[in-house]
Design an enzyme around this catalytic site. Structure first.
Site, PDB file in Angstrom:
ATOM      1  N   ASN A 247     102.117  74.112  70.683  1.00 28.69           N
ATOM      2  CA  ASN A 247     100.897  74.896  70.921  1.00 28.69           C
ATOM      3  C   ASN A 247     101.148  76.403  70.927  1.00 28.69           C
ATOM      4  O   ASN A 247     100.314  77.174  70.478  1.00 28.69           O
ATOM      5  CB  ASN A 247     100.205  74.452  72.218  1.00 28.69           C
TER       6      ASN A 247
ATOM      7  N   ASN B  48      98.656  77.488  68.078  1.00 26.40           N
ATOM      8  CA  ASN B  48      97.301  77.855  68.535  1.00 26.40           C
ATOM      9  C   ASN B  48      96.965  79.348  68.445  1.00 26.40           C
ATOM     10  O   ASN B  48      95.961  79.713  67.819  1.00 26.40           O
ATOM     11  CB  ASN B  48      97.046  77.301  69.936  1.00 26.40           C
TER      12      ASN B  48
ATOM     13  N   GLY C 284      87.655  64.080  74.553  1.00 27.30           N
ATOM     14  CA  GLY C 284      86.929  63.071  75.349  1.00 27.30           C
ATOM     15  C   GLY C 284      86.127  62.139  74.455  1.00 27.30           C
ATOM     16  O   GLY C 284      86.140  60.910  74.630  1.00 27.30           O
TER      17      GLY C 284
ATOM     18  N   SER D 292      92.498  74.016  68.773  1.00 23.51           N
ATOM     19  CA  SER D 292      91.491  74.112  69.840  1.00 23.51           C
ATOM     20  C   SER D 292      91.272  75.580  70.248  1.00 23.51           C
ATOM     21  O   SER D 292      90.160  75.973  70.600  1.00 23.51           O
ATOM     22  CB  SER D 292      91.887  73.242  71.040  1.00 23.51           C
TER      23      SER D 292
ATOM     24  N   ASN E 229      95.494  74.821  60.624  1.00 25.49           N
ATOM     25  CA  ASN E 229      96.915  74.698  60.996  1.00 25.49           C
ATOM     26  C   ASN E 229      97.862  74.744  59.789  1.00 25.49           C
ATOM     27  O   ASN E 229      98.929  75.345  59.842  1.00 25.49           O
ATOM     28  CB  ASN E 229      97.150  73.392  61.762  1.00 25.49           C
TER      29      ASN E 229
ATOM     30  N   LYS F 228     105.533  69.711  73.402  1.00 23.65           N
ATOM     31  CA  LYS F 228     104.147  69.932  72.930  1.00 23.65           C
ATOM     32  C   LYS F 228     103.727  71.370  73.199  1.00 23.65           C
ATOM     33  O   LYS F 228     102.984  71.970  72.415  1.00 23.65           O
ATOM     34  CB  LYS F 228     103.191  68.941  73.618  1.00 23.65           C
TER      35      LYS F 228
HETATM   36  N1  LIG Z   1      90.740  69.418  70.140  1.00 20.30           N
HETATM   37  C1  LIG Z   1      91.981  69.161  69.770  1.00 20.30           C
HETATM   38  O1  LIG Z   1      92.257  68.959  68.570  1.00 20.30           O
HETATM   39  C2  LIG Z   1      93.076  69.053  70.798  1.00 20.30           C
HETATM   40  C3  LIG Z   1      92.865  69.352  72.146  1.00 20.30           C
HETATM   41  N2  LIG Z   1      93.886  69.206  73.045  1.00 20.30           N
HETATM   42  C4  LIG Z   1      93.729  69.509  74.477  1.00 20.30           C
HETATM   43  O2  LIG Z   1      92.867  68.553  75.099  1.00 20.30           O
HETATM   44  C5  LIG Z   1      92.133  69.179  76.162  1.00 20.30           C
HETATM   45  C6  LIG Z   1      90.635  68.999  75.882  1.00 20.30           C
HETATM   46  O3  LIG Z   1      90.365  69.718  74.680  1.00 20.30           O
HETATM   47  P1  LIG Z   1      89.022  69.625  73.835  1.00 20.30           P
HETATM   48  O4  LIG Z   1      88.456  68.279  73.948  1.00 20.30           O
HETATM   49  O5  LIG Z   1      89.328  70.177  72.500  1.00 20.30           O
HETATM   50  O6  LIG Z   1      88.110  70.669  74.643  1.00 20.30           O
HETATM   51  P2  LIG Z   1      86.527  70.834  74.598  1.00 20.30           P
HETATM   52  O7  LIG Z   1      86.222  72.212  75.069  1.00 20.30           O
HETATM   53  O8  LIG Z   1      85.989  70.377  73.284  1.00 20.30           O
HETATM   54  O9  LIG Z   1      86.036  69.799  75.699  1.00 20.30           O
HETATM   55  C7  LIG Z   1      86.216  69.949  77.063  1.00 20.30           C
HETATM   56  C8  LIG Z   1      85.008  69.312  77.723  1.00 20.30           C
HETATM   57  O10 LIG Z   1      85.195  69.283  79.138  1.00 20.30           O
HETATM   58  C9  LIG Z   1      83.915  69.435  79.696  1.00 20.30           C
HETATM   59  N3  LIG Z   1      83.969  69.743  81.113  1.00 20.30           N
HETATM   60  C10 LIG Z   1      84.388  70.859  81.736  1.00 20.30           C
HETATM   61  N4  LIG Z   1      84.223  70.753  83.075  1.00 20.30           N
HETATM   62  C11 LIG Z   1      83.671  69.532  83.288  1.00 20.30           C
HETATM   63  C12 LIG Z   1      83.242  68.827  84.438  1.00 20.30           C
HETATM   64  N5  LIG Z   1      83.332  69.365  85.653  1.00 20.30           N
HETATM   65  N6  LIG Z   1      82.732  67.589  84.293  1.00 20.30           N
HETATM   66  C13 LIG Z   1      82.618  67.029  83.077  1.00 20.30           C
HETATM   67  N7  LIG Z   1      82.993  67.647  81.941  1.00 20.30           N
HETATM   68  C14 LIG Z   1      83.510  68.871  82.047  1.00 20.30           C
HETATM   69  C15 LIG Z   1      83.286  70.538  78.862  1.00 20.30           C
HETATM   70  O11 LIG Z   1      81.892  70.553  79.074  1.00 20.30           O
HETATM   71  P3  LIG Z   1      80.931  71.642  78.374  1.00 20.30           P
HETATM   72  O12 LIG Z   1      80.696  71.116  76.988  1.00 20.30           O
HETATM   73  O13 LIG Z   1      79.730  71.580  79.216  1.00 20.30           O
HETATM   74  O14 LIG Z   1      81.660  72.939  78.394  1.00 20.30           O
HETATM   75  C16 LIG Z   1      83.702  70.092  77.464  1.00 20.30           C
HETATM   76  O15 LIG Z   1      82.761  69.222  76.900  1.00 20.30           O
HETATM   77  C17 LIG Z   1      92.553  70.658  76.157  1.00 20.30           C
HETATM   78  O16 LIG Z   1      93.553  70.907  77.097  1.00 20.30           O
HETATM   79  C18 LIG Z   1      93.061  70.864  74.731  1.00 20.30           C
HETATM   80  O17 LIG Z   1      93.974  71.919  74.632  1.00 20.30           O
HETATM   81  C19 LIG Z   1      95.113  68.741  72.664  1.00 20.30           C
HETATM   82  C20 LIG Z   1      95.350  68.434  71.360  1.00 20.30           C
HETATM   83  C21 LIG Z   1      94.368  68.566  70.318  1.00 20.30           C
HETATM   84  C1  LIG Z   2      97.835  69.290  67.946  1.00 17.13           C
HETATM   85  C2  LIG Z   2      97.068  70.603  67.869  1.00 17.13           C
HETATM   86  C3  LIG Z   2      97.960  71.706  67.379  1.00 17.13           C
HETATM   87  C4  LIG Z   2      96.023  70.301  66.848  1.00 17.13           C
HETATM   88  O1  LIG Z   2      95.382  71.412  66.356  1.00 17.13           O
HETATM   89  C5  LIG Z   2      96.559  70.976  69.235  1.00 17.13           C
HETATM   90  O2  LIG Z   2      97.163  70.612  70.211  1.00 17.13           O
HETATM   91  C6  LIG Z   2      95.402  71.885  69.474  1.00 17.13           C
HETATM   92  O3  LIG Z   2      94.638  72.195  68.568  1.00 17.13           O
HETATM   93  O4  LIG Z   2      95.254  72.288  70.644  1.00 17.13           O
END
Ligand SMILES: NC(=O)C1=CN([C@@H]2O[C@H](COP(=O)(O)OP(=O)(O)OC[C@H]3O[C@@H](n4cnc5c(N)ncnc54)[C@H](OP(=O)(O)O)[C@@H]3O)[C@@H](O)[C@H]2O)C=CC1
Ligand SMILES: CC(C)(CO)C(=O)C(=O)O
Length: 304
Positions: A190, A194, A12, A253, A204, A186
């Site tokens: 994962n 993961n 985000g 993640s 990784n 994808k």
């Molecule tokens: N990080 C990465 O490198 C990657 C992540 N992804 C995918 O992207 C998605 C997001 O991952 P990531 O950003 O790492 O996860 P995070 O846990 O870092 O972030 C998720 C966020 O969502 C918030 N949240 C949960 N419920 C609500 C709500 N009701 N309203 C507002 N905010 C809310 C959480 O809040 P709070 O902080 O309060 O818990 C948290 O800040 C996942 O599915 C992940 O697998 C895919 C590729 C790479």
């Molecule tokens: C792309 C990758 C593998 C990056 O770490 C991912 O999707 C995750 O961490 O959830």
């Protein structure tokens, strides 16, 4: 255009920064008041992939505030974890008439079953191939630069999402015609990266550097491609190793979740493939082992 990003974690915040950099009007929706205050006081801070540091002002609001407003939204991006989605979904349905398009970025396959309920004119699914790490409630590091593949599940005449995403060149949004295939591929990535990185607590890149980890990764790969009935194994394996290489300094993640004592997305990622395998009568011993190993780690850390 009015873009709202729901979920202010690693992805985000990463997206918010690059949207603001391009001059988009965005609102970042957070769950907690403390995070709201931190983002308002400190600004959103990022270390980009080129090691430069930036600080931008982002409009933020809590999820409760967002739910009580009825401002029109051109694009809503869902950046919460797969396991938080059912809660967000229940509330979001009430705001559907104010949202023109919605993009889901969850890892795994669990959110597919929700897609048909969305009545807004555009619905799309994206897969994030970037690596991002949240350092605290207002700082993110772009640890691996790659692309975000996305595709329309349904669209209207305007194609609002395409217009918006095409502008954000730094994130390399790449439109694909077959979103389901992109999601499956994808999920293969994962499944391979993961759980193993979380279990062995490695970045990784280590999966390719340590031949024993590569061997386990290959067993997981063989099972998941059989379940998904993917035939171009060589191409899919190259896709996996390419992302592993591009995000070699990233902690996945799932690794980060377990390190921080949070629930992992093992059910959405491995669980969904296990279920599919069971339905097709395919044995998945390596996947079963990974699932239980991660569940055991969650249990050890008090995540029940
Ligand atoms: N990080 C990465 O490198 C990657 C992540 N992804 C995918 O992207 C998605 C997001 O991952 P990531 O950003 O790492 O996860 P995070 O846990 O870092 O972030 C998720 C966020 O969502 C918030 N949240 C949960 N419920 C609500 C709500 N009701 N309203 C507002 N905010 C809310 C959480 O809040 P709070 O902080 O309060 O818990 C948290 O800040 C996942 O599915 C992940 O697998 C895919 C590729 C790479
Ligand atoms: C792309 C990758 C593998 C990056 O770490 C991912 O999707 C995750 O961490 O959830």
């Amino acid at each position: 255009m009015n873009v709202t990003i729901i979920g202010s974690g690693a992805i985000g915040m990463l997206l918010s920064y690059y949207f603001v950099e391009k001059g988009q009007t965005i609102t970042l929706v957070v769950r907690r008041d403390e995070q709201l205050k931190q983002l308002q006081n400190e600004g959103l801070q990022i270390t980009r992939y080129d090691q430069t540091h930036h600080n931008v002002k982002v409009k933020t609001m809590t999820f409760d505030h967002f739910m009580s407003s009825n401002a029109l939204i051109d694009l809503a991006v869902i950046a919460v974890k797969a396991y938080d989605w059912p809660t967000v979904d229940k509330s979001l349905q009430k705001r559907m008439s104010t949202i023109k398009s919605i993009l889901f970025l969850q890892n795994g396959m669990e959110h597919i079953s929700y897609l048909s309920q969305y009545t807004c004119s555009e619905v799309a699914v994206g897969v994030v191939e970037h690596g991002a790490k949240r350092l605290n409630d207002f700082t993110v590091v772009h640890t691996g630069a790659s692309a975000i593949k996305w595709g329309y599940v349904k669209y209207g005449e305007q194609k609002i999402m395409r217009t918006i995403l095409e502008e954000i060149a730094s994130l390399h949004f790449e439109e694909v015609s077959n979103w389901y295939e992109a999601l499956m591929r994808k999920t293969v990535v994962n499944v391979c990266i993961n759980p193993l990185t979380a279990l062995f607590q490695v970045e990784n890149g280590e999966l390719l550097a340590n031949e024993h980890l590569t061997t386990i990764m290959k067993h997981l790969f063989d099972e998941v491609v059989e379940v998904f009935e993917l035939i171009d194994h060589f191409k899919v394996w190259s896709y996996v190793t390419n992302i592993c290489e591009r995000t070699k300094y990233n902690q996945s993640s799932m690794y980060v979740d377990l390190q921080q004592g949070r629930k992992s997305e093992i059910e959405a990622i491995v669980g969904s493939v296990q279920r599919m395998g069971k339905e097709k009568g395919i044995n998945t011993p390596y996947l079963n082992m990974m699932f239980d190993a991660i569940k055991a780690m969650e249990w050890q850390k008090g995540v029940r």
